[in-house]
Design an enzyme around this catalytic site. Sequence first.
Site, mmCIF file in Angstrom:
data_model
loop_
_atom_site.group_PDB
_atom_site.id
_atom_site.type_symbol
_atom_site.label_atom_id
_atom_site.label_comp_id
_atom_site.label_asym_id
_atom_site.label_seq_id
_atom_site.Cartn_x
_atom_site.Cartn_y
_atom_site.Cartn_z
ATOM 1 N N GLY A 98 6.465 0.969 1.853
ATOM 2 C CA GLY A 98 6.545 0.663 0.430
ATOM 3 C C GLY A 98 7.409 -0.540 0.095
ATOM 4 O O GLY A 98 7.742 -0.769 -1.060
ATOM 5 N N SER B 81 3.449 -0.690 4.744
ATOM 6 C CA SER B 81 3.027 -1.924 4.085
ATOM 7 C C SER B 81 1.809 -2.594 4.718
ATOM 8 O O SER B 81 1.700 -3.819 4.716
ATOM 9 C CB SER B 81 4.194 -2.912 3.998
ATOM 10 O OG SER B 81 5.229 -2.380 3.190
ATOM 11 N N GLU C 271 9.287 10.414 3.885
ATOM 12 C CA GLU C 271 9.695 10.823 2.537
ATOM 13 C C GLU C 271 9.960 12.321 2.478
ATOM 14 O O GLU C 271 10.852 12.775 1.762
ATOM 15 C CB GLU C 271 8.624 10.389 1.517
ATOM 16 C CG GLU C 271 8.662 8.884 1.301
ATOM 17 C CD GLU C 271 7.327 8.249 0.940
ATOM 18 O OE1 GLU C 271 6.395 8.960 0.531
ATOM 19 O OE2 GLU C 271 7.223 7.007 1.085
ATOM 20 N N GLU D 230 5.743 4.921 11.694
ATOM 21 C CA GLU D 230 6.008 4.261 10.417
ATOM 22 C C GLU D 230 7.485 3.907 10.319
ATOM 23 O O GLU D 230 8.304 4.773 9.957
ATOM 24 C CB GLU D 230 5.655 5.198 9.255
ATOM 25 C CG GLU D 230 4.200 5.601 9.209
ATOM 26 C CD GLU D 230 3.804 6.070 7.811
ATOM 27 O OE1 GLU D 230 2.914 5.440 7.233
ATOM 28 O OE2 GLU D 230 4.410 7.019 7.291
ATOM 29 N N GLY E 214 -0.317 3.561 2.601
ATOM 30 C CA GLY E 214 0.124 4.122 1.329
ATOM 31 C C GLY E 214 -0.441 3.337 0.165
ATOM 32 O O GLY E 214 -1.597 3.499 -0.214
ATOM 33 N N GLY E 215 0.378 2.449 -0.385
ATOM 34 C CA GLY E 215 0.026 1.686 -1.584
ATOM 35 C C GLY E 215 -1.385 1.112 -1.586
ATOM 36 O O GLY E 215 -2.121 1.257 -2.576
ATOM 37 N N ASN F 95 -2.653 7.502 2.469
ATOM 38 C CA ASN F 95 -1.661 8.467 1.999
ATOM 39 C C ASN F 95 -1.436 8.173 0.519
ATOM 40 O O ASN F 95 -0.750 7.218 0.171
ATOM 41 C CB ASN F 95 -0.361 8.298 2.808
ATOM 42 C CG ASN F 95 0.753 9.196 2.289
ATOM 43 O OD1 ASN F 95 0.527 10.041 1.430
ATOM 44 N ND2 ASN F 95 1.945 8.999 2.829
ATOM 45 N N TRP F 96 -2.028 8.998 -0.308
ATOM 46 C CA TRP F 96 -1.979 8.734 -1.755
ATOM 47 C C TRP F 96 -0.618 9.066 -2.348
ATOM 48 O O TRP F 96 -0.337 8.718 -3.485
ATOM 49 C CB TRP F 96 -3.065 9.551 -2.468
ATOM 50 C CG TRP F 96 -4.476 9.063 -2.240
ATOM 51 C CD1 TRP F 96 -4.921 8.263 -1.202
ATOM 52 C CD2 TRP F 96 -5.615 9.328 -3.051
ATOM 53 N NE1 TRP F 96 -6.271 8.034 -1.332
ATOM 54 C CE2 TRP F 96 -6.726 8.682 -2.458
ATOM 55 C CE3 TRP F 96 -5.814 10.060 -4.213
ATOM 56 C CZ2 TRP F 96 -8.005 8.743 -3.006
ATOM 57 C CZ3 TRP F 96 -7.091 10.124 -4.758
ATOM 58 C CH2 TRP F 96 -8.173 9.467 -4.163
ATOM 59 N N LYS F 97 0.197 9.789 -1.600
ATOM 60 C CA LYS F 97 1.509 10.226 -2.095
ATOM 61 C C LYS F 97 1.338 10.957 -3.437
ATOM 62 O O LYS F 97 0.305 11.582 -3.651
ATOM 63 C CB LYS F 97 2.471 9.040 -2.182
ATOM 64 C CG LYS F 97 2.507 8.273 -0.848
ATOM 65 C CD LYS F 97 3.655 7.349 -0.687
ATOM 66 C CE LYS F 97 3.556 6.676 0.682
ATOM 67 N NZ LYS F 97 4.696 5.838 0.987
ATOM 68 N N HIS G 76 6.288 13.258 7.241
ATOM 69 C CA HIS G 76 6.407 11.907 6.676
ATOM 70 C C HIS G 76 7.884 11.637 6.359
ATOM 71 O O HIS G 76 8.622 12.551 5.967
ATOM 72 C CB HIS G 76 5.558 11.802 5.404
ATOM 73 C CG HIS G 76 5.461 10.403 4.897
ATOM 74 N ND1 HIS G 76 6.466 9.824 4.153
ATOM 75 C CD2 HIS G 76 4.511 9.450 5.050
ATOM 76 C CE1 HIS G 76 6.124 8.573 3.868
ATOM 77 N NE2 HIS G 76 4.946 8.313 4.406
HETATM 78 P P1 PGA Z 1 2.921 1.976 2.376
HETATM 79 O O1 PGA Z 1 3.139 3.530 2.790
HETATM 80 O O2 PGA Z 1 1.618 1.557 3.006
HETATM 81 O O3 PGA Z 1 2.878 1.986 0.884
HETATM 82 O O4 PGA Z 1 4.070 1.221 2.939
HETATM 83 C C1 PGA Z 1 2.798 3.997 4.060
HETATM 84 C C2 PGA Z 1 3.148 5.455 4.183
HETATM 85 O O5 PGA Z 1 4.198 5.881 3.667
HETATM 86 O O6 PGA Z 1 2.399 6.234 4.791
#
Ligand code: PGA
Length: 248
Positions: free
Chosen positions: A173, A213, A97, A167, A234-235, A10-12, A95
């Site tokens: 994050g 994470s 977010e 999640e 994500g990250g 997930n590149w956000k 998601h």
């Molecule tokens: P993260 O994000 O791996 O940076 O914690 C995961 C996500 O939001 O899908």
Amino acid sequence: MSRRKIVAGNWKMNMTPAKAVELIAVLSPVVASDDVDVVFCVPSISIIPAVAAVKGTKIAIGAQNMYMADSGAFTGEISAPMLVDAGVSYVIIGHSERREYFAESDVMVNQKVLKAFEYGLTPIICCGETLTQREQGITIDFVRQQIKIALLGVSSEQVKKAVIAYEPIWAIGTGKVATTEQAQEVCAAIRVLISELYDEAVAAAVRIQYGGSVTAETAADLFTQVDIDGGLVGGASLKPDFGKIVNY
Ligand code: PGA
């Protein structure tokens, strides 16, 4: 039944279209795998160049969101038929977010999931509790409710193809990954819910990811739990380390 693992990045809101193409060139060789489905969920503006950049590889391109109508006066939104036409096969829905910053409700998540299936897109349906909810001991009740609503009106044939991403919000994050026991417990509870709503065969088919994470160090322990079929990352999906996560 053995489920095929799926690891999605997930590149956000990261990478310009040009940078996305560069990153795909770096990542494509390191994420190559015959055993794991690999998806890059890129920002919408990078979808078209990303689809071109993964041509000839087994990597699929996913979107991070879509709207629940086919077309119309919804300024700034993109639709399922647009994604399909652009060559997208997966779409992240709900998601945390999106739920937090863009006021996406469970009902909207359900409408988007139905729309994704209508167009043959595979939804990656997100769920997960806050830290307060975990401390209150209501994690499983909360996640069950999110998934129950997300799947209203979804047929068993459709659910079998769905991907669900558990999640925990406190792990996204933050560098604070859930323990394998915590992640397995909730993913198992989601599978039990699917067997209650549908049947055992459907529950055995649906793929459930853990996200929050995930790193190259934690991926193997998490992804080998019986009810965890990969991850939403994500990250760490923006770094060559993503190859280590895919090939955990
Ligand atoms: P993260 O994000 O791996 O940076 O914690 C995961 C996500 O939001 O899908």
